[in-house]
Every structure is written in C-alpha cells, then in structure tokens.
Design a protein around this motif. Structure first.
Motif, PDB file in Angstrom:
ATOM      1  N   ALA A 110       4.369   8.694  -2.312  1.00 22.59           N
ATOM      2  CA  ALA A 110       3.211   8.791  -3.204  1.00 22.59           C
ATOM      3  C   ALA A 110       3.733   9.249  -4.555  1.00 22.59           C
ATOM      4  N   TYR A 170      -1.189  16.255  -1.396  1.00 30.05           N
ATOM      5  CA  TYR A 170      -1.576  15.048  -0.668  1.00 30.05           C
ATOM      6  C   TYR A 170      -2.996  14.636  -1.051  1.00 30.05           C
ATOM      7  N   ALA A 171      -3.289  13.353  -0.881  1.00 26.05           N
ATOM      8  CA  ALA A 171      -4.547  12.788  -1.375  1.00 26.05           C
ATOM      9  C   ALA A 171      -5.773  13.464  -0.773  1.00 26.05           C
ATOM     10  N   ASP A 172      -5.694  13.883   0.469  1.00 25.16           N
ATOM     11  CA  ASP A 172      -6.856  14.475   1.135  1.00 25.16           C
ATOM     12  C   ASP A 172      -6.866  15.998   1.052  1.00 25.16           C
ATOM     13  N   ILE A 178      -7.137  -1.676  -1.879  1.00 23.24           N
ATOM     14  CA  ILE A 178      -6.311  -0.478  -2.086  1.00 23.24           C
ATOM     15  C   ILE A 178      -5.187  -0.828  -3.057  1.00 23.24           C
ATOM     16  N   GLU A 226       1.275   6.938   1.686  1.00 25.30           N
ATOM     17  CA  GLU A 226       0.296   8.020   1.830  1.00 25.30           C
ATOM     18  C   GLU A 226      -1.059   7.467   2.238  1.00 25.30           C
ATOM     19  N   GLN A 227      -1.477   6.355   1.604  1.00 24.31           N
ATOM     20  CA  GLN A 227      -2.746   5.729   1.949  1.00 24.31           C
ATOM     21  C   GLN A 227      -2.680   5.088   3.334  1.00 24.31           C
ATOM     22  N   LEU A 228      -1.554   4.444   3.633  1.00 25.95           N
ATOM     23  CA  LEU A 228      -1.411   3.760   4.911  1.00 25.95           C
ATOM     24  C   LEU A 228      -1.459   4.735   6.080  1.00 25.95           C
ATOM     25  N   ILE A 256       0.844  -1.201   0.000  1.00 25.56           N
ATOM     26  CA  ILE A 256       0.000   0.000   0.000  1.00 25.56           C
ATOM     27  C   ILE A 256       0.879   1.249   0.000  1.00 25.56           C
ATOM     28  N   ARG A 269      -3.091   7.340   6.360  1.00 32.14           N
ATOM     29  CA  ARG A 269      -4.442   7.884   6.569  1.00 32.14           C
ATOM     30  C   ARG A 269      -5.294   6.954   7.418  1.00 32.14           C
ATOM     31  N   ARG A 270      -4.837   5.714   7.610  1.00 31.87           N
ATOM     32  CA  ARG A 270      -5.583   4.759   8.422  1.00 31.87           C
ATOM     33  C   ARG A 270      -4.967   4.704   9.805  1.00 31.87           C
TER      34      ARG A 270
END
Length: 578
Positions: free
Chosen positions: A385, A343-345, A317, A107-109, A104, A111-112
C-alpha cells in the motif's frame, strides 16, 4: 431500463458490437412477429366473407408463412450471442477480472474474502454474461411485439387498440414493485452467498484444526450460522418475489377477459364484425404472453443486474497510482524517509516517522515484539500500500514512480507461511520464472537443498504437492519456496524468518538454502530468533511502530537497551524445562 442496456454493453466488452447486432436483429424479428399476428385480422375477415375470397386468403397465408420463415432465420441469428458469443464474452470478463486482481493494491485485496472473490469470478460472471443475450432479446420482444400489434389494431379499430393499450399501465406499477423487491433481496442473497462460500472454504482449509478442537458437524458454529442466514435470506427473497409475479399474471388474464367482453359488446351493438373479435382473442393471447413471461423472468433479470453490480464494484477498485516521471531501478539500496503508515481500515498509525537506510548487498534484521511494525515494513517495500507520509526509495528512486510489475521483478519474498499451488513441484518452482528450463529449475532446487527429497518422491519433480502444499512437510515447503526465490534471482530478498517453526533437522537444511539465496543480495529479514541474525550488518529494533535502536550485534548488546533485554529473555528461555 436504458441504464440496464448500457450496463450490458459495457459488460460485453469487445463483444458489445455482437450484442448490439443481436439486439438489432431481435427488434426486426419482433416487428415481423407483431405483423404476423396482426395479419389475423384480415385473414379471419377473408375466411368469414360470403363468398370466401380464396385468392386473398391464400395470399395472406403465403405472406404469413414467408414472414414466419424470415423471423425464424432472424431468431437463429439472434441466438448466436446467447449460445456462442456470450461464452467468449464471459471468458474475456474473467480475464479482465484476473488482470484487475493483479492490479488491485494488496491491502485492498486482502480485505476481500476468498469466497467473495470466488462468487464474483465464477457465479456472478456466469449469471450476468451468459444471461445477457437471452434477457436482452426477451426485453425487446416484450416491448416491440405488443407495440406493433397495437399499431396495426389502430388501423382496424381504434377502440380495441385503446383497450389493449390499457394493459400496459396496469402492469407497469406491478413490474416496478417487483423490480424494487427483487433488486434489494437479491443483493442480500449475493452477500449471503459470498459469506457462505467464504465459510465453506475456511472450513475446508482448516478442517484438521476444526477436528482437533471438535468444531465439526453440529459444532461447526460459524459455518452453520452462515448457511442458516443464507437459507433465511433466500426463502424471504423467494417469498417476496412470488406475489408480484402472480399479480402480473392476473393482470394479463384480466386484460384478456376485458378485451373479450368489450369485443362481445361491440358485436351485440353491431359496431364491429365477429371475425375481428375472434382475431382479437388470438392476438390478445399472444399480446399478453410476453408481458406474463417477462414478469416471471424479472427475478432472473435482477439476478443479472446484481451480478453486474458486484463485477463493476470489483473493477472499480483503483490500482495504486504511478507518479510521473516513470522511472526504472538500477541500484538496490533501500531508504525509508520519515515514513508513517496506517492500514485502510484503521485510524491508528502502525509506523511513526520511520527512517533508515539499507546499503546495497547488505543484511538487515528487523527485531521487536509482536505488532511492532516489522511485517509492515517488508510489505511496504513491495508496495503493499502507499505510505501516509514520507517516501520509500530503492536505488534513490521513489517506488511510487516505478511500475508495480517492474518493482516486484526486483523483489523475492520468502515468508513463514508458505503458499504452494495444487500443482507439480516443477511448476511451483517455475512460477518465479515461467520460461525457465527444467535444468534451471533443478539447479535452483539443488541450491535450495530440495533435490534430494524431491528425487525420493514417486514422480520426482512432477509430483503434485496437494492443496496449499499439504502433501509436504513444513521444511520441504519452505525449501521449495526458497528454490522459487533462487530461480527468480531478484536483487532484493525479504525474509520473515522461515526457520522459526521448523524442527532442528529441517532448520539446518532451510538455513543452508537461505545462505544460497541471500548471497550478494540486499536482504531484509524479520528475526524471531535473535541468535540467527547476530551476523547481520545492521539490526533495527522496533517498538510500537518506531525504531528505538539500531546497530550491529556488538553495539546493541553493549548499549544494554531494548535489544539486550530481548536477547537476555531469549537466552533464559533456552534453559526452561517442561
């Protein structure tokens, strides 16, 4: 229901054939069970005959006994998945999830929350995989046994079979309602459990700060709120799922009474023999039992479904794509070519059209105010990312064309916030090179100025460092982190100035360790203390995600620009007194 079975098969992974075998056995065993109970019709007829047909009675008893033995043997085989194989399937699923976490994008990781991941890896896997075999066989038993009983009853009296068949339509809307309620509520429960787990972990890790600020006990607002919400959602879910379960049981009981009443009516009309009605009562009780049980187990079934959904969401993901052709890196200069990134968010760019070149075996410092993009640049070098536009190249190769495992093999990272695992010092250093010998680990520790303080510890290199390295001082943790990087011996080193939060003595020791680490490497250092990077080959000054100045120390000071202002401000701060 078909979709649920399909999910079970996918979740079982390489053990799906075992599950399929277990379900096939369950179907056969359920058919046999239905036949056993259907044989009560001829058995009771034979027992009430005048005279009693002894041979027929004993033949039927023998057949029923033989079928019972066969069913028991099949059920024993059926349970193998639930007892043994499901444990292996759960282990395989955890390994798959671990591999997925490795793939993963960071960047995604990030966020969790850790509590959420913990619930998925432990609770959700247990709730789903360990329940699959038992739940699947219960579903089959619930559907197959009544169908067989109804079929055999049709051969005896179509009216009684039709009456039994009416029990199904009465139960279906209640079951659907129960599934709808339980499904939505359990999804909320899963989210609340994850939030609560995250707050518990957060409180445990931040307990010293919480105690210092008196945010413990009744003052632990965030944790208390999460636990309170969890309790409310769990209570509501339990309350809403209870009524449909009671209604399901009531429908079953009413069905038995109606069948009995219908049988009595037929006896009074001399249209059916009483032994058949007695047999019907026995069979109807057994017929209704799976339906009642299944109604009560709906919540467990939906818990399993919810757990599978959360596992599937994590597995879905996508990893960062690797562009073709796949290329390897053999040189270690770094180039940013008009890189922009958000960033993604977030919608706002944190890097705007950034370009620079870092020669191989050079030291480059990134300086600037907080939020200027320094850390983002170091993250992007290790492909935290993908960029929104532009390209990042190492040795002339776009890092999007490089396997992530190979890319990270070329990069060592030492940041200000050191993370050590609750293991021995030896194993924490050896993480960088799992096949390293004890002698190689000790050599890296000596180079990082660790050996002296490690030797004073009760168990030396086998001393446990505690959770997050809590048994060591900041300087000691930093030196172990540097020893880890030295052992890795990667050609690119990323540093988030690890000496900025240390006392003078620790800073000197860590700085010596860094000198050993960066020798003959391509080094990128985030500099908070400008005095520590005056000897850098190149200094990049960032503001609001843009490079506003670049050059060496003498060039930047003489230009009297932004770097000179930052330098002057830090020099003046040295004279401050409290």
């Amino acid at each position: 229901m078909i979709n649920s079975f399909r999910r079970m098969m996918v979740a079982s992974g390489s053990y799906a054939p075992n599950l399929q075998e277990s379900l096939t056995i369950s179907v056969i065993a359920s058919i046999i069970q239905g036949i056993i109970f259907a044989l009560f019709f001829p058995l009771l007829s034979a027992l009430t005959a005048n005279p009693i047909n002894t041979n027929r009675v004993w033949t039927l008893v023998a057949v029923m006994a033989f079928l019972v033995i066969i069913e028991f043997a099949l059920r024993w085989q059926e349970l193998k998945f639930g007892w043994i194989v499901s444990i292996d399937a759960a282990h395989e699923m955890r390994l798959k999830l671990g591999e997925q976490l490795r793939r993963i994008p960071l960047e995604q990781l990030n966020r969790r929350r850790s509590g959420d991941l913990n619930v998925v890896l432990s609770g959700n896997v247990t709730d789903s995989l360990l329940s699959i075999g038992n739940m699947a066989t219960i579903i089959i038993k619930t559907m197959v046994v009544p169908v067989v009983i109804i079929f055999v009853t049709y051969l005896i009296d179509w009216r009684l079979a039709t009456a039994m068949l009416l029990t199904f339509p009465l139960a279906v809307p209640i079951y659907q309602r129960q599934r709808a309620i339980a499904g939505s509520e359990l999804r909320e429960v899963a989210v609340a459990d994850a939030n609560s787990a995250s707050r518990i972990i957060e409180n445990a890790q931040g307990l010293p700060i919480l105690r210092a600020t008196k945010q413990v006990g009744k003052q632990s607002g965030r944790l208390r709120e999460a636990i309170s919400i969890q309790r409310q959602i769990q209570s509501r879910a339990q309350r809403l799922s209870t009524m449909p379960a009671l209604l399901m049981s009531m429908v079953v009981q009413v069905g038995i009474i109606l069948l009995l009443a219908l049988g009595v009516l037929y006896i009074l009309q001399d249209s059916i023999e009483s032994p058949q009605v007695f047999a019907l009562v026995v069979i109807a009780t057994r017929f209704s039992e799976p339906i009642a049980i299944f109604g009560n187990l709906t919540a467990i079934f939906d818990l399993m479904e919810t757990s599978l959904e959360r596992i599937e969401a994590l597995m879905a993901i996508p990893p960062l794509p690797i562009s073709q052709p796949l290329t390897t890196i053999d040189r270690f200069n770094i180039t940013f070519d008009r890189v922009s990134f958000a960033y993604a968010d977030q919608n706002e760019l944190v890097l705007h059209d950034v370009s620079f070149h870092l020669p191989e075996r050079s030291l480059t410092a990134l300086v600037g105010s907080s939020g200027s993009g320094k850390t983002t640049i170091t993250k992007l070098i290790s492909r935290y990312a993908d960029v929104k536009s532009g390209a990042i190249k190492i040795g002339g190769v776009d890092i999007r064309n490089v396997d992530v495992t190979e890319l990270m093999g070329h990069i060592a990272v030492v940041f200000q916030d050191v993370y050590l695992f609750d293991d021995s010092i030896l194993n924490n250093i050896r993480l960088a090179k799992p096949d390293a010998t004890d002698a190689e680990v000790e050599a890296a520790a000596r180079a990082a100025n660790c050996h002296e303080f490690v030797s004073r510890l009760p168990n030396g290199y086998n001393t446990k460092v505690g959770e997050v390295g809590g048994a060591l001082s900041g300087g000691e943790k930093q030196r172990i982190s540097i020893a880890r990087a030295i052992l890795k011996d990667a050609p690119i080193v990323l540093l988030d100035e690890p000496t900025s939060a240390l006392d003078t003595e620790s800073e000197i020791a860590v700085q010596r360790a860094i000198d050993q680490l960066v020798e003959n490497k391509t080094v990128v250092v985030i500099a908070h203390r400008l005095s520590t990077v005056t000897g850098a080959d190149q200094i990049l000054v960032l503001e609001a995600g843009r490079i506003v100045e670049r050059g060496n120390y003498e060039e930047l000071i003489s230009s009297a620009g932004r770097y000179a202002q930052l330098w002057q401000a830090q020099q003046q701060s040295r004279t401050w007194k409290v």
